[in-house]
Design an enzyme around this catalytic site. Structure first.
Site, PDB file in Angstrom:
ATOM      1  CD  GLU A  34      -2.824   1.189   2.424  1.00 50.54           C
ATOM      2  OE1 GLU A  34      -3.160   0.118   2.942  1.00 50.54           O
ATOM      3  OE2 GLU A  34      -3.183   2.305   2.854  1.00 50.54           O
ATOM      4  CE  LYS A  64      -5.953  -1.146   5.756  1.00 52.38           C
ATOM      5  NZ  LYS A  64      -5.120  -0.314   4.897  1.00 52.38           N
ATOM      6  CG  ASP A 124       0.489 -16.977  11.315  1.00 55.62           C
ATOM      7  OD1 ASP A 124      -0.245 -16.225  10.657  1.00 55.62           O
ATOM      8  OD2 ASP A 124       0.138 -18.119  11.673  1.00 55.62           O
ATOM      9  CG  HIS A 179      -3.261   7.442   0.255  1.00 52.71           C
ATOM     10  ND1 HIS A 179      -2.843   6.512   1.174  1.00 52.71           N
ATOM     11  CD2 HIS A 179      -3.897   6.760  -0.724  1.00 52.71           C
ATOM     12  CE1 HIS A 179      -3.217   5.311   0.764  1.00 52.71           C
ATOM     13  NE2 HIS A 179      -3.859   5.452  -0.388  1.00 52.71           N
TER      14      HIS A 179
HETATM   15  C1  MEV Z   1      -5.106   3.493   5.485  1.00 54.03           C
HETATM   16  O1  MEV Z   1      -4.525   2.296   5.045  1.00 54.03           O
HETATM   17  C2  MEV Z   1      -5.053   3.580   6.986  1.00 54.03           C
HETATM   18  C3  MEV Z   1      -5.774   4.764   7.604  1.00 54.03           C
HETATM   19  O2  MEV Z   1      -7.138   4.796   7.148  1.00 54.03           O
HETATM   20  C4  MEV Z   1      -5.717   4.598   9.098  1.00 54.03           C
HETATM   21  C5  MEV Z   1      -6.552   5.586   9.885  1.00 54.03           C
HETATM   22  O3  MEV Z   1      -7.564   6.090   9.352  1.00 54.03           O
HETATM   23  O4  MEV Z   1      -6.187   5.816  11.049  1.00 54.03           O
HETATM   24  C6  MEV Z   1      -5.162   6.067   7.175  1.00 54.03           C
END
Ligand code: MEV
Length: 445
Positions: free
Chosen positions: A89, A285, A301, A398
């Site tokens: 990513e 995430k 793992d 991003h």
């Molecule tokens: C993107 O892979 C992860 C984020 O969405 C985490 C977050 O919102 O804290 C940027």
């Protein structure tokens, strides 16, 4: 014969690798020759290396390349690390590196091991009287331990082994259902094979014990082992990673945001992720973006780590953010407790050539040190994400990374890349906008 029927095969695993590829390209692709060439182009040039990679799975036909990156400048417990990360990513590594660098000049990360205990279970069905089994449990425990001696001897020499065995009655929830819950110390290995071997041995011993013990009546001798397997929920194999500094040392942020204002917005964002599962899931995430990348790079793992982390996040009955933040007496504190059942010996850690290099890059850490490094990277990743979210928003950084992917996809040349990066400095990146820009540039020539 229907079209679908031609796409099944018996004996696929017996085919040679070239044979497997031939069957696949002829049945699933429009351009078999080109696809076969492409699949084979990812074979390792060194046959021995390829043999090692093939040994990790079944029915292998090729390799799947992923970027291998590093995030330098991680200061953890006074020691600097250059951390290997495997992730696809855009911007994850850039964000981790930015998070690491931010805290480098503010005391770095402090990490502490809160526990290293792993867990396994023998689930069994039995119609006997529980109080009888309870009354001879000490006898059973001795039999379980002595019966598994051959399996545990080596681990005991390394300082680990079986810590504790509990007998649990679940018949209130499921008829005839009992459980042996076993705690383990597995030292520098993740320990899955060790734990599962011990548990299967325990299952056999339990069966023999109940079948042969005089305390049980004849109609109580039948015990059925349903399954014996480790639990990936390891709430006592936990590491704490933490950063802290006086609020004013946080500095100034984009849009003339003051340190205090930033700290308050940041802490509020973390509190929101503590109370709202929708936000908590995305927040966590972001943490796993960093954690998984290092877990993968070190041959551990990542599915086990993810599964456990998410269960741990919901341990009080509601799914919450793993990290927490406070501002008290002018001090900003951001931390996270996270279960990480990792190994630095066994599994892929020394077998996968790149996992082995990753551990070398990290200075050959033991499992506890690796837990501290990985938790710190997770926290850095989370810090960088939330920092962007409460200041500039996430898309700015991003999309800059994404721009390169779009340009590559559209086959941009080096000069076109440069022009595009310059052009999009103050513009919104989208696939259409980049394609239109490139077409415009190409029309000019
Ligand atoms: C993107 O892979 C992860 C984020 O969405 C985490 C977050 O919102 O804290 C940027």
């Amino acid at each position: 014969m229907s079209q679908e029927k031609t796409k099944t095969i018996t004996g696929f695993s017996k085919l040679s690798k070239r044979g497997k590829i031939r069957w696949i390209v002829e049945n699933f692709f429009k351009d078999p020759e080109a696809v076969a060439r492409e699949l084979m182009s990812y074979w390792h040039g060194d046959e021995e290396q390829q043999r090692i990679l093939d040994g990790f799975s079944e029915n292998t036909i090729s390799n799947f390349p992923m970027p291998y990156s590093v995030a330098p400048n991680f200061l953890i417990n006074g020691k600097t690390y250059c951390v290997p990360m495997v992730i696809e990513e855009s911007s994850v590594v850039a964000a981790a590196a930015a998070g690491g660098k931010f805290w480098l000049t503010r005391g770095g990360f402090n990490a502490t091991i809160l526990g290293t205990t792993k867990v396994g279970q023998v689930h069994f069905s039995w119609k006997g009287a529980f109080r009888k089994l309870e009354s001879v449990f000490h006898e059973l425990e001795d039999r379980l331990r002595s019966g598994a001696k051959e399996i545990t001897a080596n681990m005991e020499k390394r300082g680990g082994g079986v810590l504790d065995i509990e007998l649990l009655d679940y018949t209130g929830l499921e008829s005839d259902y009992y459980q042996l819950r076993v705690k383990f110390e597995t030292c520098d290995s993740m320990g899955a094979n060790f734990i599962n071997s011990v548990l299967e041995n325990f299952g056999d011993t339990l069966q023999d014990f109940i079948e042969g013990h005089p305390i049980f009546d004849d109609d109580e001798r039948d015990v059925e082992i349903i399954m014996a397997i480790l639990s990936n929920f390891t709430p006592e194999c936990v590491v704490r990673a933490e950063v802290t500094c006086p609020v004013e040392q946080l500095g100034c942020f984009e849009g003339e945001t003051s340190a205090r204002h930033f700290a308050e917005r940041f802490a509020k964002a973390v509190r929101i992720a503590r109370i709202d599962p929708y936000r908590a899931t995305t927040h966590n995430k972001g943490i796993f973006n960093g954690i998984d990348a290092v877990v993968l790079a070190t041959g551990n793992d990542f599915r086990a780590i993810e599964a456990c982390g998410h269960t741990f996040s919901a341990k009080d009955g509601q799914y919450r953010s793993l990290s927490q933040c406070t501002i008290e007496n002018g001090v900003f504190r951001f931390w996270m407790d996270i279960p990480l059942a990792l190994g630095t010996v066994g599994g892929l850690t020394k077998l996968h050539p790149m996992a082995k290099r990753s551990l070398e890059l990290l200075g050959q850490p033991n499992a506890e040190e690796l837990m501290m490094v990985i938790a710190s990277v997770g926290l850095a990743q989370n810090f960088a994400a939330v920092k962007s979210l409460v200041t500039t928003g996430i898309q700015k950084g991003h999309m800059k990374m994404h721009l390169t992917n779009i340009l590559n996809h559209l086959g941009a040349k080096a000069n076109e890349m440069e022009e595009a990066v310059h052009y999009f400095e103050d513009k919104t990146v989208s696939f259409t906008a980049v394609r239109d820009f490139l077409e415009g540039q190409r029309r000019k020539v």
